[in-house]
Design an enzyme around this catalytic site. Structure first.
Site, mmCIF file in Angstrom:
data_model
loop_
_atom_site.group_PDB
_atom_site.id
_atom_site.type_symbol
_atom_site.label_atom_id
_atom_site.label_comp_id
_atom_site.label_asym_id
_atom_site.label_seq_id
_atom_site.Cartn_x
_atom_site.Cartn_y
_atom_site.Cartn_z
ATOM 1 N N GLU A 189 -3.403 -0.459 -4.408
ATOM 2 C CA GLU A 189 -4.247 0.356 -4.283
ATOM 3 C C GLU A 189 -3.834 1.885 -4.569
ATOM 4 O O GLU A 189 -3.442 1.956 -3.013
ATOM 5 C CB GLU A 189 -4.716 0.164 -2.618
ATOM 6 C CG GLU A 189 -5.324 -1.208 -2.117
ATOM 7 C CD GLU A 189 -6.349 -1.623 -1.021
ATOM 8 O OE1 GLU A 189 -5.224 -1.344 0.117
ATOM 9 O OE2 GLU A 189 -7.405 -2.462 -0.785
ATOM 10 N N GLU B 151 -10.702 -6.649 11.268
ATOM 11 C CA GLU B 151 -12.127 -5.713 10.205
ATOM 12 C C GLU B 151 -13.156 -5.340 9.694
ATOM 13 O O GLU B 151 -13.456 -5.222 10.008
ATOM 14 C CB GLU B 151 -10.923 -5.434 9.377
ATOM 15 C CG GLU B 151 -11.006 -4.852 7.739
ATOM 16 C CD GLU B 151 -9.680 -3.710 6.931
ATOM 17 O OE1 GLU B 151 -8.847 -5.213 6.506
ATOM 18 O OE2 GLU B 151 -10.289 -3.451 5.873
ATOM 19 N N ASP C 174 -9.988 -10.376 -0.187
ATOM 20 C CA ASP C 174 -9.121 -9.675 1.001
ATOM 21 C C ASP C 174 -10.225 -9.597 2.472
ATOM 22 O O ASP C 174 -10.910 -9.001 2.933
ATOM 23 C CB ASP C 174 -10.118 -7.625 0.605
ATOM 24 C CG ASP C 174 -9.134 -6.997 2.047
ATOM 25 O OD1 ASP C 174 -8.594 -7.722 2.241
ATOM 26 O OD2 ASP C 174 -9.648 -6.134 1.714
HETATM 27 O O1 GCW Z 1 -8.137 -4.827 3.143
HETATM 28 C C1 GCW Z 1 -8.098 -3.765 3.065
HETATM 29 C C2 GCW Z 1 -7.933 -3.001 4.478
HETATM 30 C C3 GCW Z 1 -7.211 -1.533 4.087
HETATM 31 C C4 GCW Z 1 -5.679 -2.948 4.070
HETATM 32 C C5 GCW Z 1 -4.953 -3.533 2.479
HETATM 33 C C6 GCW Z 1 -3.804 -4.254 2.538
HETATM 34 C C7 GCW Z 1 -3.624 -1.747 4.617
HETATM 35 O O2 GCW Z 1 -9.195 -2.264 4.002
HETATM 36 O O3 GCW Z 1 -6.517 -0.560 5.142
HETATM 37 O O4 GCW Z 1 -4.542 -1.961 4.092
HETATM 38 O O5 GCW Z 1 -6.678 -4.220 2.251
HETATM 39 O O6 GCW Z 1 -3.953 -5.228 2.937
HETATM 40 O O7 GCW Z 1 -2.880 -3.572 1.632
#
Ligand code: GCW
Length: 705
Positions: free
Chosen positions: A284, A385, A357
Site C-alpha cells: 500500500e 474497521e 482485508d
Molecule cells: O485494511 C487496511 C486499512 C488500512 C491499514 C491496512 C493495513 C494500517 O484500511 O488503514 O493500514 O489495511 O493493514 O496495513
C-alpha cells in the site's frame, strides 16, 4: 434524578412477567440509584475481594509483588485460605504457563505465577470450580498491534486518541497520569495473557526511531515490564535514507546493514528486553525491499540479523497486493510461497486472517499451512474497521474461532489454522499471534462497552486457541456485568435468576452478533461493499475514477444483469487453486462451495437455485432483512436487561444499538435497491420495504468524500 426518571418510565413499559417486573421496579426506583454508575474503565477487572487470603511466596520481584497484590485485592475464595506461589522449573510447563494445585500456583517464571493468579481469580469470580490444572499458552508471542501515530491519532481507531502518543509541545513529556493509564492497560493485558505491544502504526513514521521517541518508548516499557509486556516498534523500511542520512535503504547495502545494526544496538542499550520490529513493507505505498529490486526475504532477514544477537524478532507482514494482478485475493500467496525456506528463524510472517482485508467474512488466507518452513502468525483485527466501528455491537470471537478452526488440509485432516501457526504441525522457532488493538483514550477504552469483549477475547484465544467463543463470552459477561455491590446483588436476585434474565440472553446476543452484521452488510460471500475509505456505511456503487479499481466495491461484487459475485474458480481468477485439496475443488463448484462463501468464489445468475430452494436474489434479500431484524432483536434483549445494569452503561449501549439499527437499515436498503437495478426482480413481498431512497444514499456518501 434524571436516570431514576428514565428508569421508571422505561420499566413501566414492560408488560410481560408483571410480578417480576414490579419487584424490579420497586427495587430499581428505591435502590436503582445505588446501582452505582460504572464508566467501564475497570473493564473485566471490577471484582473486589470478599475475604482475606494469606499468600506465601519465596521470591521477590515487581511481577511477584503484583501477583500477591492481585490475590489480596481480588480474592473470592475461602476466607483466610493460604496460597503458596512457587517459581520452580517443571518440564510440563511451557513458556510462561503455570500449574494450579490445591496449595497454590507453580510456574517456571515470575510471569507464569502472575498468569496463574489471574486464572485462579477468574475462576473464583466467574464461579468456575478451581481444579488442579496445567495451563500453557498456545503461542509464545501474544501481541497487540497499535496503529497509533506520533501525533496521537489512531488509524482505524474509534475510541479516541492514543494512550501513548500526542501532538503538541508536551508530546514527549511523560506525566504521572500517563503512567497510571499505561499501568492499567498493562494490567488488563496481563490479566488475559497478552505479552507484547507494538506501540505505533504499521504505516510507520521514521520519527519513532529517533532518540527522543526511543526515550519515550523506554518510559512506556518500564511501566509495562512488570506485567510481562514487551515493547515492539513498527519501522519504516526507508528509515536509513529518511533519517539516517544514507543515500539508499537497500537491504543489501553494507552501509544500510550497519545503520540498522547500530540502531538496534542503541534500542537495546535503553530497552534491554525490547521485543523486535513489525514491518509493513512494499505494501500500500509503503517503502520496502522491492524498491531496490530485493525480495521480502532480503528485507526481513537483514532486520532479523540485526536483532538476533539481542533475541529480537521481526514480524514481517504479508499484506501485499498490487493493482495489476487480476485478483487481489491471490497476491500474498503468489509473492510469499516461493520464498518459503528463505526466511531466517527469527522472522515470522504475519498474515491477516483472510486473503483480502478483515472483511466481515472471508475464507481463511491460503498462506496458512502453505508455508511449511517458515514461522507464520495470524493477524486479527480487534478494532472494528469493517464491522461497525465502535457503534455496532459485534462480538468477534466467533469470527476468530471460525478462522482458527478452519481446516487447511495442508498436512492431512485436522491441519487447522490454529495448528498450522502454533507449532503443533510445523517446527517453527517462534510462534505468535497479533491483534490490531481497539484501545484509545475513551474512558471505557474501546468506545463501546461491548467492544471490550473483543480485546478480552483476543487475549484469551491467544493464550488458548482452542477456547470456544461461548466460553469466552460467558466469562466476559460474568466479569464485566455481574453484580458487585450489595444493592446490585439484591436487584439481581439469585445467581440463577441473574443467569436466566441477564447472562443467557446477553450471551446469545453476543454470539449472534457477528452473523447479524454479515447478514445486514455482506451476506453469502459479498465483501468490500463499503462507501469510500471510511469503511463504515454501504457503497456498492462507489467507484470514483481517480480511485484504484481494487479499492472500489464494483471490483469485488461484479454485479451486472447476468449475475453477481467474483469468479475465483479455475475458469476465473483461479484463487481456488491456492487451497489444498479437497478445499480447492469444493470451493470451485458452486454446488459444494459453502453458501457463506458463494459470492466470494462465484459469479452466479440472479436466479441461481440456492439450497433453500429460493433464487439467489431472494436469498440475498432475506439475508439483509434477517440482519436488520436481528439487530431489532438485540435492542429488545438489551432493553429487557435494564434492571441488571447500571444506568450509565445501560443507556450508552442502548443508544449505540439504536444507531446500529439505523445503520443496518441503511445497509439493507442501499444494497437491495442498488443490486435490484441489475437483478430486475422484486424484493419478496413479505419483506419490509426499504425506507431510504437510493439516490439520496448515493448523494450522501459522495458528500462524505
Ligand atoms: O485494511 C487496511 C486499512 C488500512 C491499514 C491496512 C493495513 C494500517 O484500511 O488503514 O493500514 O489495511 O493493514 O496495513
Amino acid at each position: 434524578m434524571r436516570n431514576a426518571g428514565l428508569n421508571v418510565l422505561y420499566l413501566s413499559g414492560i408488560n410481560n412477567n408483571v410480578m417480576k417486573v414490579s419487584v424490579y421496579l420497586f427495587l430499581f426506583v428505591f435502590t436503582g440509584l445505588n446501582l452505582h454508575a460504572e464508566d467501564g474503565h475497570d473493564l473485566w477487572l471490577r471484582n473486589k475481594s470478599s475475604g482475606h487470603v494469606n499468600v506465601e511466596c519465596s521470591g521477590n520481584s515487581p511481577t511477584l509483588s503484583i501477583a500477591i497484590q492481585e490475590l489480596q485485592q481480588g480474592w473470592q475464595g475461602a476466607d483466610n485460605a493460604k496460597v503458596v506461589l512457587i517459581v520452580k522449573k517443571d518440564k510440563s510447563i511451557k513458556y510462561d504457563g503455570f500449574k494450579i494445585s490445591r496449595d497454590g500456583i507453580q510456574a517456571n517464571t515470575d510471569l507464569g505465577i502472575l498468569y496463574g493468579v489471574y486464572e485462579l481469580l477468574r475462576h473464583q469470580q466467574t464461579g468456575e470450580s478451581v481444579e488442579v490444572m496445567i495451563s500453557n499458552p498456545s503461542y509464545e508471542v501474544r501481541v497487540l498491534n497499535h496503529w497509533d501515530n506520533p501525533d496521537g491519532t489512531i488509524e482505524r481507531g474509534y475510541a479516541g486518541h492514543s494512550i501513548f502518543w500526542r501532538k503538541g509541545d508536551s508530546s514527549l513529556v511523560v506525566t504521572e497520569s500517563d503512567k497510571l493509564l499505561w499501568q492499567q492497560y498493562a494490567r488488563a493485558n496481563a490479566s488475559v495473557g497478552i505479552n507484547g505491544s507494538v506501540l505505533n502504526n504499521v504505516n510507520a513514521s521514521p520519527l519513532m526511531l529517533t532518540k527522543e521517541y526511543l526515550e519515550k518508548v523506554k518510559a512506556i516499557a518500564e511501566v509495562l515490564r512488570p506485567y510481562g509486556i514487551k515493547t515492539y516498534l513498527s519501522v519504516k523500511f526507508s528509515s536509513p535514507s529518511l533519517t539516517g542520512g544514507l543515500k539508499t535503504s537497500d537491504p543489501l547495502d553494507p552501509e544500510v546493514i550497519k545503520w540498522w545494526k547500530n540502531k538496534v544496538k542503541e534500542i537495546y542499550s535503553i530497552i534491554p528486553d525490547f521485543g523486535g520490529f513489525l514491518v509493513k513493507a512494499s505494501s500500500e505505498g509503503q517503502p520496502g525491499p522491492q524498491d531496490y529490486g530485493r525480495s521480502h526475504a532480503d528485507g526481513a532477514n537483514m532486520l532479523a540479523d540485526a536483532l538476533k544477537p539481542f533475541g529480537g524478532i521481526v514480524m514481517w507482514r504479508a499484506f501485499v497486493y498490487s493493482p495489476n494482478d487480476k485478483d487481489r485475493a491471490r497476491q500474498a500467496y503468489i509473492e510469499f510461497v516461493p520464498l518459503d525456506g528463505q526466511f531466517h528463524d527469527n522472522v515470522i510472517i504475519q498474515v491477516k486472517n483472510g486473503p483480502v482485508d478483515f472483511q466481515p467474512r472471508e475464507p481463511f488466507s491460503p498462506l496458512f499451512g502453505a508455508m511449511k518452513k517458515t514461522s507464520v502468525m495470524a493477524e486479527l483485527q480487534i478494532t472494528q474497521e469493517y464491522l461497525g466501528q465502535s457503534v455496532h455491537l459485534v462480538f468477534l470471537a466467533t469470527m476468530w474461532e471460525e478462522c482458527l478452526q478452519s481446516d487447511t488440509y495442508q498436512e492431512g485432516t485436522g491441519s487447522t489454522v490454529a495448528r498450522c501457526t502454533d507449532g503443533s504441525i510445523y517446527p517453527q522457532k517462534h510462534t505468535a499471534i497479533a491483534g490490531v488493538a481497539n484501545t484509545g483514550l475513551d474512558t471505557n477504552w474501546c468506545g463501546h462497552h461491548f467492544a471490550q469483549a473483543n480485546w478480552y477475547a483476543f487475549g484469551r484465544l491467544a493464550w488458548n486457541n482452542g477456547l470456544t467463543s461461548e466460553k469466552i463470552a460467558d466469562e466476559w459477561i460474568k466479569l464485566t456485568f455481574s453484580p458487585v455491590t450489595p444493592q446490585q446483588k439484591e436487584t439481581a436476585g439469585s445467581s440463577s435468576d441473574w443467569a436466566e434474565h441477564f447472562l443467557i440472553p446477553v450471551k446469545q446476543m453476543m454470539l449472534q452478533s457477528r452473523e447479524a452484521a454479515i447478514n445486514y452488510m455482506m451476506p453469502l460471500g459479498f465483501h468490500h461493499l463499503f462507501a469510500a475509505n471510511e469503511h463504515y456505511g454501504p457503497g456498492p456503487w462507489w467507484a470514483p475514477k481517480r480511485v484504484r479499481q481494487d479499492w472500489t466495491p464494483p471490483y469485488y461484487h461484479r454485479a451486472d444483469t447476468t449475475g453477481v459475485g467474483f469468479d475465483r474458480t479455475r475458469s476465473g481468477s483461479d484463487a481456488v487453486s491456492q487451497y489444498h485439496e479437497p478445499l480447492g475443488s469444493q470451493f470451485n463448484d458452486p454446488q459444494t462451495c459453502p453458501e457463506e462463501y458463494l459470492l466470494w468464489f462465484h459469479h452466479l445468475p440472479w436466479d441461481y437455485k440456492m439450497k433453500s430452494g429460493r433464487t439467489l436474489w431472494d436469498e440475498i434479500c432475506y439475508h439483509y432483512d434477517t440482519g436488520l431484524q436481528q439487530v431489532r432483536g438485540f435492542q429488545k434483549t438489551w432493553d429487557k436487561v435494564e434492571p441488571f445494569v447500571d444506568p450509565e452503561r445501560f443507556t450508552h449501549v442502548q443508544s449505540k444499538l439504536r444507531s446500529q439499527c439505523i445503520n443496518a437499515q441503511v445497509w439493507k436498503d442501499a444494497c437491495l435497491l442498488y443490486f435490484q437495478q441489475f437483478s430486475r426482480k422484486p424484493i419478496p413481498y413479505d419483506i419490509e420495504r426499504p425506507v431510504y431512497d437510493l439516490d439520496e444514499m448515493i448523494k450522501t456518501d459522495m458528500r462524505r468524500l
